[in-house]
Design a protein around this motif. Structure first.
Motif, PDB file in Angstrom:
ATOM      1  N   THR A  59      45.673  49.093 -15.779  1.00  0.00           N
ATOM      2  CA  THR A  59      46.415  48.427 -16.843  1.00  0.00           C
ATOM      3  C   THR A  59      47.418  47.491 -16.186  1.00  0.00           C
ATOM      4  N   GLN A  60      48.059  46.664 -16.989  1.00  0.00           N
ATOM      5  CA  GLN A  60      49.086  45.771 -16.473  1.00  0.00           C
ATOM      6  C   GLN A  60      50.247  46.570 -15.876  1.00  0.00           C
ATOM      7  N   VAL A  61      50.565  47.708 -16.469  1.00  0.00           N
ATOM      8  CA  VAL A  61      51.715  48.496 -16.041  1.00  0.00           C
ATOM      9  C   VAL A  61      51.351  49.515 -14.971  1.00  0.00           C
ATOM     10  N   LEU A  62      50.223  50.191 -15.128  1.00  0.00           N
ATOM     11  CA  LEU A  62      49.874  51.313 -14.265  1.00  0.00           C
ATOM     12  C   LEU A  62      48.459  51.129 -13.718  1.00  0.00           C
ATOM     13  N   ALA A  63      48.344  50.972 -12.405  1.00  0.00           N
ATOM     14  CA  ALA A  63      47.027  50.791 -11.801  1.00  0.00           C
ATOM     15  C   ALA A  63      46.920  51.682 -10.576  1.00  0.00           C
ATOM     16  N   GLY A  64      45.870  52.488 -10.547  1.00  0.00           N
ATOM     17  CA  GLY A  64      45.646  53.362  -9.408  1.00  0.00           C
ATOM     18  C   GLY A  64      45.049  54.682  -9.845  1.00  0.00           C
ATOM     19  N   THR A  65      45.006  55.605  -8.905  1.00  0.00           N
ATOM     20  CA  THR A  65      44.479  56.938  -9.171  1.00  0.00           C
ATOM     21  C   THR A  65      45.593  57.948  -8.956  1.00  0.00           C
ATOM     22  N   PHE A  66      45.729  58.861  -9.920  1.00  0.00           N
ATOM     23  CA  PHE A  66      46.829  59.814  -9.939  1.00  0.00           C
ATOM     24  C   PHE A  66      46.295  61.207 -10.239  1.00  0.00           C
ATOM     25  N   ARG A  67      46.808  62.202  -9.548  1.00  0.00           N
ATOM     26  CA  ARG A  67      46.542  63.604  -9.887  1.00  0.00           C
ATOM     27  C   ARG A  67      47.718  64.031 -10.756  1.00  0.00           C
ATOM     28  N   VAL A  68      47.432  64.496 -11.973  1.00  0.00           N
ATOM     29  CA  VAL A  68      48.456  64.723 -12.981  1.00  0.00           C
ATOM     30  C   VAL A  68      48.463  66.190 -13.397  1.00  0.00           C
ATOM     31  N   ALA A  69      49.650  66.766 -13.483  1.00  0.00           N
ATOM     32  CA  ALA A  69      49.830  68.122 -14.012  1.00  0.00           C
ATOM     33  C   ALA A  69      50.594  68.009 -15.318  1.00  0.00           C
ATOM     34  N   VAL A  70      50.129  68.741 -16.335  1.00  0.00           N
ATOM     35  CA  VAL A  70      50.718  68.691 -17.675  1.00  0.00           C
ATOM     36  C   VAL A  70      51.053  70.099 -18.114  1.00  0.00           C
ATOM     37  N   ARG A  71      52.207  70.240 -18.721  1.00  0.00           N
ATOM     38  CA  ARG A  71      52.614  71.525 -19.299  1.00  0.00           C
ATOM     39  C   ARG A  71      53.372  71.235 -20.589  1.00  0.00           C
ATOM     40  N   VAL A  79      50.978  62.542  -8.829  1.00  0.00           N
ATOM     41  CA  VAL A  79      50.916  62.188  -7.422  1.00  0.00           C
ATOM     42  C   VAL A  79      49.845  61.120  -7.245  1.00  0.00           C
ATOM     43  N   GLY A  80      50.228  60.007  -6.662  1.00  0.00           N
ATOM     44  CA  GLY A  80      49.279  58.936  -6.416  1.00  0.00           C
ATOM     45  C   GLY A  80      48.342  59.257  -5.272  1.00  0.00           C
TER      46      GLY A  80
END
Length: 155
Positions: A59-71, A79-80
């Motif tokens: 996206t224009q704002v966020l580009a890349g690969t991220f490991r995401v934890a949700v609670r 973490v990128g």
């Protein structure tokens, strides 16, 4: 970020989206369980209280690969996977979404008449790909989110 870099990134993002969409359009007619295509109504998938997943975003704002934890419906860690995405995760922590937030964005795009608001779903109903383009005549408003390595985690 300068205007030149922003425009170049937008053009690169648009080119990537076009390539990905044309590649998937040329695939066979029987979708896999991980990528059954639909651009229809809201997903019936219910977001678990606690999970992790890998998000690849362009996206224009966020580009890349991220490991995401949700609670409890909130991102607790992002973490990128490379230097640039690690920087983005650090500098823009509120921009890394939960899967629920991505589904809300998809629903909003559909209700507001976006030119593209499509998703591919896994067999269990969770999204594995969300593609958005609010206005096909505008640049820098496209978004492609790929969701992988989803794992519910103990709450």
């Amino acid at each position: 970020m300068t205007a030149g870099r922003s425009r170049a990134r937008g053009v690169a993002t648009a080119a990537l989206l076009g390539a990905l969409l044309s590649t998937t359009a040329g695939c066979g007619s029987s979708p896999s369980a991980e990528s059954a295509e639909t651009d229809g109504p809201k997903s019936t998938w219910e977001e678990p209280a606690s999970y992790s997943y890998t998000l690849t975003s362009s996206t224009q704002v966020l580009a890349g690969t991220f490991r995401v934890a949700v609670r409890d419906g909130k991102v607790t860690e992002a973490v990128g996977a490379d230097e640039d995405s690690r920087r983005q995760a650090h500098d823009l922590p509120g921009e890394v979404p939960t899967i629920g937030t991505l589904l809300q964005t998809l629903d909003r795009a559909r209700s507001e008449g976006a030119d593209t608001a499509e998703a591919g779903y896994a067999a269990d109903g969770r999204p594995v790909r969300i593609s958005l383009d609010w206005d096909k005549n505008s640049i820098d408003d496209e978004a492609l989110y790929t969701i992988s390595s989803f794992e519910p985690t103990p709450g």
